[in-house]
Design a protein around this motif. Sequence first.
Motif, PDB file in Angstrom:
ATOM      1  N   ALA A 270       0.657  -1.233   0.193  1.00  0.00           N
ATOM      2  CA  ALA A 270       0.166   0.312   0.290  1.00  0.00           C
ATOM      3  C   ALA A 270       0.844   1.284  -0.235  1.00  0.00           C
ATOM      4  O   ALA A 270       0.379   2.043   0.016  1.00  0.00           O
ATOM      5  CB  ALA A 270      -0.561   0.011   1.112  1.00  0.00           C
ATOM      6  N   ALA A 271       2.142   1.239   0.093  1.00  0.00           N
ATOM      7  CA  ALA A 271       2.868   2.181   0.326  1.00  0.00           C
ATOM      8  C   ALA A 271       3.437   2.115  -1.150  1.00  0.00           C
ATOM      9  O   ALA A 271       4.125   1.445  -1.574  1.00  0.00           O
ATOM     10  CB  ALA A 271       3.830   1.879   1.672  1.00  0.00           C
ATOM     11  N   PRO A 272       4.277   3.766  -1.357  1.00  0.00           N
ATOM     12  CA  PRO A 272       5.224   3.933  -2.443  1.00  0.00           C
ATOM     13  C   PRO A 272       6.158   3.044  -1.991  1.00  0.00           C
ATOM     14  O   PRO A 272       6.806   3.110  -0.804  1.00  0.00           O
ATOM     15  CB  PRO A 272       5.114   5.281  -2.639  1.00  0.00           C
ATOM     16  N   PRO A 273       7.581   2.982  -2.742  1.00  0.00           N
ATOM     17  CA  PRO A 273       8.391   2.660  -2.885  1.00  0.00           C
ATOM     18  C   PRO A 273       9.348   2.834  -1.692  1.00  0.00           C
ATOM     19  O   PRO A 273      10.198   2.178  -0.922  1.00  0.00           O
ATOM     20  CB  PRO A 273       8.668   2.249  -4.305  1.00  0.00           C
ATOM     21  N   GLN A 274       9.774   4.351  -1.916  1.00  0.00           N
ATOM     22  CA  GLN A 274      10.223   4.697  -1.093  1.00  0.00           C
ATOM     23  C   GLN A 274       9.809   4.293   0.480  1.00  0.00           C
ATOM     24  O   GLN A 274      11.190   4.564   1.264  1.00  0.00           O
ATOM     25  CB  GLN A 274      10.871   6.293  -1.204  1.00  0.00           C
ATOM     26  N   GLU A 275       8.687   4.678   0.349  1.00  0.00           N
ATOM     27  CA  GLU A 275       7.452   4.235   1.996  1.00  0.00           C
ATOM     28  C   GLU A 275       8.321   3.100   2.853  1.00  0.00           C
ATOM     29  O   GLU A 275       8.375   2.702   3.654  1.00  0.00           O
ATOM     30  CB  GLU A 275       6.873   4.988   1.449  1.00  0.00           C
ATOM     31  N   GLN A 276       8.414   1.805   1.236  1.00  0.00           N
ATOM     32  CA  GLN A 276       8.393   0.701   1.737  1.00  0.00           C
ATOM     33  C   GLN A 276       9.666   0.443   2.901  1.00  0.00           C
ATOM     34  O   GLN A 276      10.163  -0.146   3.793  1.00  0.00           O
ATOM     35  CB  GLN A 276       8.390  -0.327   0.233  1.00  0.00           C
ATOM     36  N   LYS A 277      10.194   0.707   2.155  1.00  0.00           N
ATOM     37  CA  LYS A 277      12.274   0.772   2.256  1.00  0.00           C
ATOM     38  C   LYS A 277      12.569   1.328   3.616  1.00  0.00           C
ATOM     39  O   LYS A 277      13.187   1.485   4.795  1.00  0.00           O
ATOM     40  CB  LYS A 277      13.944   1.540   1.554  1.00  0.00           C
ATOM     41  N   GLN A 278      11.951   3.338   4.038  1.00  0.00           N
ATOM     42  CA  GLN A 278      12.043   3.573   5.775  1.00  0.00           C
ATOM     43  C   GLN A 278      11.085   2.535   6.273  1.00  0.00           C
ATOM     44  O   GLN A 278      11.589   2.107   7.720  1.00  0.00           O
ATOM     45  CB  GLN A 278      11.250   4.316   4.805  1.00  0.00           C
ATOM     46  N   MET A 279      10.168   1.815   5.778  1.00  0.00           N
ATOM     47  CA  MET A 279       9.070   1.244   6.759  1.00  0.00           C
ATOM     48  C   MET A 279      10.151   0.094   7.134  1.00  0.00           C
ATOM     49  O   MET A 279      10.346   0.171   8.803  1.00  0.00           O
ATOM     50  CB  MET A 279       7.524   0.774   6.590  1.00  0.00           C
ATOM     51  N   LEU A 280      10.616  -0.657   6.154  1.00  0.00           N
ATOM     52  CA  LEU A 280      11.353  -1.945   6.361  1.00  0.00           C
ATOM     53  C   LEU A 280      12.448  -1.362   7.596  1.00  0.00           C
ATOM     54  O   LEU A 280      13.286  -1.665   8.107  1.00  0.00           O
ATOM     55  CB  LEU A 280      12.162  -2.603   5.699  1.00  0.00           C
ATOM     56  N   GLY A 281      12.797  -0.606   7.687  1.00  0.00           N
ATOM     57  CA  GLY A 281      14.307   0.586   7.652  1.00  0.00           C
ATOM     58  C   GLY A 281      14.052   0.693   9.483  1.00  0.00           C
ATOM     59  O   GLY A 281      14.970  -0.155  10.249  1.00  0.00           O
ATOM     60  N   GLU A 282      12.653   1.547   9.071  1.00  0.00           N
ATOM     61  CA  GLU A 282      12.271   1.619  11.286  1.00  0.00           C
ATOM     62  C   GLU A 282      11.925   0.314  11.555  1.00  0.00           C
ATOM     63  O   GLU A 282      12.466  -0.042  12.895  1.00  0.00           O
ATOM     64  CB  GLU A 282      10.874   2.080  11.171  1.00  0.00           C
ATOM     65  N   ARG A 283      11.645  -1.025  10.999  1.00  0.00           N
ATOM     66  CA  ARG A 283      11.937  -2.249  12.301  1.00  0.00           C
ATOM     67  C   ARG A 283      12.974  -3.249  12.482  1.00  0.00           C
ATOM     68  O   ARG A 283      13.176  -3.620  12.837  1.00  0.00           O
ATOM     69  CB  ARG A 283      10.598  -3.376  11.249  1.00  0.00           C
ATOM     70  N   LEU A 284      14.032  -3.028  11.264  1.00  0.00           N
ATOM     71  CA  LEU A 284      14.620  -3.867  11.136  1.00  0.00           C
ATOM     72  C   LEU A 284      15.788  -2.589  12.124  1.00  0.00           C
ATOM     73  O   LEU A 284      16.611  -3.578  12.929  1.00  0.00           O
ATOM     74  CB  LEU A 284      15.753  -3.512  10.045  1.00  0.00           C
ATOM     75  N   TYR A 285      16.090  -1.520  11.760  1.00  0.00           N
ATOM     76  CA  TYR A 285      16.929  -0.950  13.179  1.00  0.00           C
ATOM     77  C   TYR A 285      17.614  -0.838  14.389  1.00  0.00           C
ATOM     78  O   TYR A 285      17.647  -1.206  14.580  1.00  0.00           O
ATOM     79  CB  TYR A 285      16.928   0.734  13.092  1.00  0.00           C
ATOM     80  N   PRO A 286      16.010  -1.444  15.274  1.00  0.00           N
ATOM     81  CA  PRO A 286      15.954  -1.502  16.558  1.00  0.00           C
ATOM     82  C   PRO A 286      16.792  -2.946  17.009  1.00  0.00           C
ATOM     83  O   PRO A 286      17.553  -3.359  18.133  1.00  0.00           O
ATOM     84  CB  PRO A 286      14.344  -1.072  16.981  1.00  0.00           C
ATOM     85  N   LEU A 287      16.564  -4.225  16.197  1.00  0.00           N
ATOM     86  CA  LEU A 287      16.491  -4.653  15.860  1.00  0.00           C
ATOM     87  C   LEU A 287      17.833  -4.977  16.047  1.00  0.00           C
ATOM     88  O   LEU A 287      18.964  -6.134  16.886  1.00  0.00           O
ATOM     89  CB  LEU A 287      16.107  -5.565  15.036  1.00  0.00           C
ATOM     90  N   ILE A 288      18.275  -4.742  14.674  1.00  0.00           N
ATOM     91  CA  ILE A 288      20.155  -4.379  14.352  1.00  0.00           C
ATOM     92  C   ILE A 288      20.711  -3.639  15.557  1.00  0.00           C
ATOM     93  O   ILE A 288      22.020  -4.413  16.370  1.00  0.00           O
ATOM     94  CB  ILE A 288      20.511  -3.589  13.213  1.00  0.00           C
ATOM     95  N   HIS A 289      20.340  -3.006  16.102  1.00  0.00           N
ATOM     96  CA  HIS A 289      21.006  -1.849  17.037  1.00  0.00           C
ATOM     97  C   HIS A 289      21.050  -2.910  18.087  1.00  0.00           C
ATOM     98  O   HIS A 289      22.354  -2.647  19.068  1.00  0.00           O
ATOM     99  CB  HIS A 289      20.259  -0.252  17.328  1.00  0.00           C
ATOM    100  N   SER A 290      20.686  -3.988  19.259  1.00  0.00           N
ATOM    101  CA  SER A 290      20.734  -4.264  19.972  1.00  0.00           C
ATOM    102  C   SER A 290      21.993  -5.294  19.625  1.00  0.00           C
ATOM    103  O   SER A 290      21.699  -5.879  21.343  1.00  0.00           O
ATOM    104  CB  SER A 290      19.075  -5.234  20.212  1.00  0.00           C
ATOM    105  N   LEU A 291      21.568  -6.055  18.856  1.00  0.00           N
ATOM    106  CA  LEU A 291      22.944  -6.878  18.802  1.00  0.00           C
ATOM    107  C   LEU A 291      25.172  -5.870  18.126  1.00  0.00           C
ATOM    108  O   LEU A 291      25.136  -6.068  18.933  1.00  0.00           O
ATOM    109  CB  LEU A 291      23.066  -7.302  16.963  1.00  0.00           C
TER     110      LEU A 291
END
Lengths: 86, 26
Positions: free
Chosen positions: A11-32
């Motif tokens: 439902a989101a434009p391509p740029q927004e898709q990457k942003q949404m994925l990044g916002e989810r991935l970052y905290p998981l990666i930051h914990s490691l």
Amino acid sequence: QEPLTASMLAAAPPQEQKQMLGERLYPLIHSLHPSMAGKITGMLLEIDNSELLLMLESPESLHSKIEEAVAVLQVHQISEASHKSN
Amino acid sequence: NGSSSVNWPPEFRPGEPWKGYPNIDP
């Protein structure tokens, strides 16, 4: 926070898709890897969105991708350093 | 060339637009 689904992404434009994925991935990666989280997330975002969704659903595959990214980053930093010293 | 690799990978910062997008071919 509800899990990110393919339909939410679609439902989101391509740029927004990457942003949404990044916002989810970052905290998981930051914990490691707190110090490299931004660069690791930036690397992983270059992967196909469908694969990123799978990684968000499966911690094991996410962890193995993160470790791969860390190894690539370290090699990249070494080659950067050797370029500079030449 | 060296310049592009210095900025690789395009770093992600929460709350800021990710700059790596245009490099990816759709």
